[in-house]
Design a protein around this motif. Structure first.
Motif, PDB file in Angstrom:
ATOM      1  N   GLN A   1       0.844  -1.199   0.000  1.00  0.00           N
ATOM      2  CA  GLN A   1       0.000   0.000   0.000  1.00  0.00           C
ATOM      3  C   GLN A   1       0.877   1.246   0.000  1.00  0.00           C
ATOM      4  OE1 GLN A   1      -2.053  -0.704   3.635  1.00  0.00           O
ATOM      5  NE2 GLN A   1      -3.566  -2.053   2.704  1.00  0.00           N
ATOM      6  N   PRO A   2       1.498   1.562  -1.131  1.00  0.00           N
ATOM      7  CA  PRO A   2       2.441   2.682  -1.136  1.00  0.00           C
ATOM      8  C   PRO A   2       1.788   4.048  -0.924  1.00  0.00           C
ATOM      9  CG  PRO A   2       2.134   1.835  -3.345  1.00  0.00           C
ATOM     10  CD  PRO A   2       1.407   0.912  -2.427  1.00  0.00           C
ATOM     11  N   HIS A   3       0.505   4.193  -1.263  1.00  0.00           N
ATOM     12  CA  HIS A   3      -0.131   5.505  -1.172  1.00  0.00           C
ATOM     13  C   HIS A   3      -0.996   5.671   0.081  1.00  0.00           C
ATOM     14  CE1 HIS A   3       1.411   6.390  -5.087  1.00  0.00           C
ATOM     15  NE2 HIS A   3       0.881   5.280  -5.569  1.00  0.00           N
ATOM     16  N   LYS A   4      -1.034   4.667   0.922  1.00  0.00           N
ATOM     17  CA  LYS A   4      -1.809   4.764   2.163  1.00  0.00           C
ATOM     18  C   LYS A   4      -1.096   5.711   3.131  1.00  0.00           C
ATOM     19  CE  LYS A   4      -3.920   2.075   5.798  1.00  0.00           C
ATOM     20  NZ  LYS A   4      -4.113   0.764   6.385  1.00  0.00           N
TER      21      LYS A   4
ATOM     22  N   GLN B   1       5.136   5.443   0.778  1.00  0.00           N
ATOM     23  CA  GLN B   1       6.095   5.677  -0.287  1.00  0.00           C
ATOM     24  C   GLN B   1       6.893   6.961  -0.033  1.00  0.00           C
ATOM     25  OE1 GLN B   1       4.300   5.974  -4.137  1.00  0.00           O
ATOM     26  NE2 GLN B   1       6.218   5.484  -5.198  1.00  0.00           N
ATOM     27  N   ASP B   2       6.238   8.008   0.440  1.00  0.00           N
ATOM     28  CA  ASP B   2       6.949   9.255   0.747  1.00  0.00           C
ATOM     29  C   ASP B   2       8.002   9.051   1.823  1.00  0.00           C
ATOM     30  OD1 ASP B   2       5.331  10.569  -1.058  1.00  0.00           O
ATOM     31  OD2 ASP B   2       3.903  11.229   0.490  1.00  0.00           O
ATOM     32  N   VAL B   3       7.655   8.315   2.848  1.00  0.00           N
ATOM     33  CA  VAL B   3       8.600   8.072   3.950  1.00  0.00           C
ATOM     34  C   VAL B   3       9.742   7.192   3.471  1.00  0.00           C
ATOM     35  CG1 VAL B   3       8.872   7.061   6.244  1.00  0.00           C
ATOM     36  CG2 VAL B   3       6.846   8.423   5.704  1.00  0.00           C
ATOM     37  N   ASP B   4       9.441   6.196   2.643  1.00  0.00           N
ATOM     38  CA  ASP B   4      10.474   5.301   2.144  1.00  0.00           C
ATOM     39  C   ASP B   4      11.473   6.050   1.242  1.00  0.00           C
ATOM     40  OD1 ASP B   4      11.768   2.796   1.781  1.00  0.00           O
ATOM     41  OD2 ASP B   4      10.735   2.554  -0.139  1.00  0.00           O
ATOM     42  N   GLU B   5      10.976   6.960   0.421  1.00  0.00           N
ATOM     43  CA  GLU B   5      11.857   7.723  -0.469  1.00  0.00           C
ATOM     44  C   GLU B   5      12.628   8.797   0.275  1.00  0.00           C
ATOM     45  OE1 GLU B   5       9.205   9.234  -3.382  1.00  0.00           O
ATOM     46  OE2 GLU B   5       9.011   7.313  -4.427  1.00  0.00           O
TER      47      GLU B   5
ATOM     48  N   PHE C   1       0.288  14.610  10.552  1.00  0.00           N
ATOM     49  CA  PHE C   1       0.653  15.607  11.551  1.00  0.00           C
ATOM     50  C   PHE C   1       0.075  16.944  11.110  1.00  0.00           C
ATOM     51  CE2 PHE C   1       3.599  18.768  13.347  1.00  0.00           C
ATOM     52  CZ  PHE C   1       3.432  18.461  14.694  1.00  0.00           C
ATOM     53  N   LYS C   2      -0.851  17.445  11.913  1.00  0.00           N
ATOM     54  CA  LYS C   2      -1.577  18.687  11.611  1.00  0.00           C
ATOM     55  C   LYS C   2      -2.196  18.588  10.218  1.00  0.00           C
ATOM     56  CE  LYS C   2       1.006  21.513  14.801  1.00  0.00           C
ATOM     57  NZ  LYS C   2       1.774  22.720  15.029  1.00  0.00           N
ATOM     58  N   ASP C   3      -1.757  19.406   9.273  1.00  0.00           N
ATOM     59  CA  ASP C   3      -2.345  19.380   7.929  1.00  0.00           C
ATOM     60  C   ASP C   3      -1.547  18.539   6.943  1.00  0.00           C
ATOM     61  OD1 ASP C   3      -4.299  21.056   8.826  1.00  0.00           O
ATOM     62  OD2 ASP C   3      -3.242  22.885   8.214  1.00  0.00           O
ATOM     63  N   GLU C   4      -0.441  17.992   7.391  1.00  0.00           N
ATOM     64  CA  GLU C   4       0.442  17.261   6.489  1.00  0.00           C
ATOM     65  C   GLU C   4       0.242  15.749   6.644  1.00  0.00           C
ATOM     66  OE1 GLU C   4       5.201  17.116   5.368  1.00  0.00           O
ATOM     67  OE2 GLU C   4       4.492  18.363   7.011  1.00  0.00           O
ATOM     68  N   THR C   5       0.205  15.052   5.525  1.00  0.00           N
ATOM     69  CA  THR C   5       0.070  13.595   5.519  1.00  0.00           C
ATOM     70  C   THR C   5       1.153  13.012   4.628  1.00  0.00           C
ATOM     71  OG1 THR C   5      -2.325  13.766   5.778  1.00  0.00           O
ATOM     72  CG2 THR C   5      -1.456  11.669   4.992  1.00  0.00           C
TER      73      THR C   5
END
Length: 81
Positions: A60-63, A76-80, A68-72
């Motif tokens: 589930q790369p896009h889950k 995939q973002d964390v992995d990159e 945190f506040k307004d940011e999600t």
């Protein structure tokens, strides 16, 4: 035959007097080897948190992973990043 047994007993007695902790050292060494084998066996079959995270990235790369506040951030973002 009896002479050989007496000689062996005297040798072992002399060795024990000279090195009284030899048996304990051997027992400790054997214990350390057993523990090392158990640890290596555990490491081979261990499923770490990192492995779980990488599996989630593949599934589930896009889950959403972090909100945190307004940011999600997705997996995939964390992995990159």
């Amino acid at each position: 035959m009896l002479l050989w047994i007496v000689c062996a007993a005297l040798f072992l007695l002399g060795f024990y007097i000279r090195c009284p902790y030899f048996i304990q050292d051997v027992q400790h060494f054997i214990w350390k080897v057993k523990v090392k084998r158990l640890i290596s066996k555990y490491r081979e079959t261990n499923y770490t948190i990192l492995d779980k995270f990488l599996d989630q990235v593949k599934r589930q790369p896009h889950k959403a992973f972090i909100r945190f506040k307004d940011e999600t951030l997705s997996y995939q973002d964390v992995d990159e990043g």
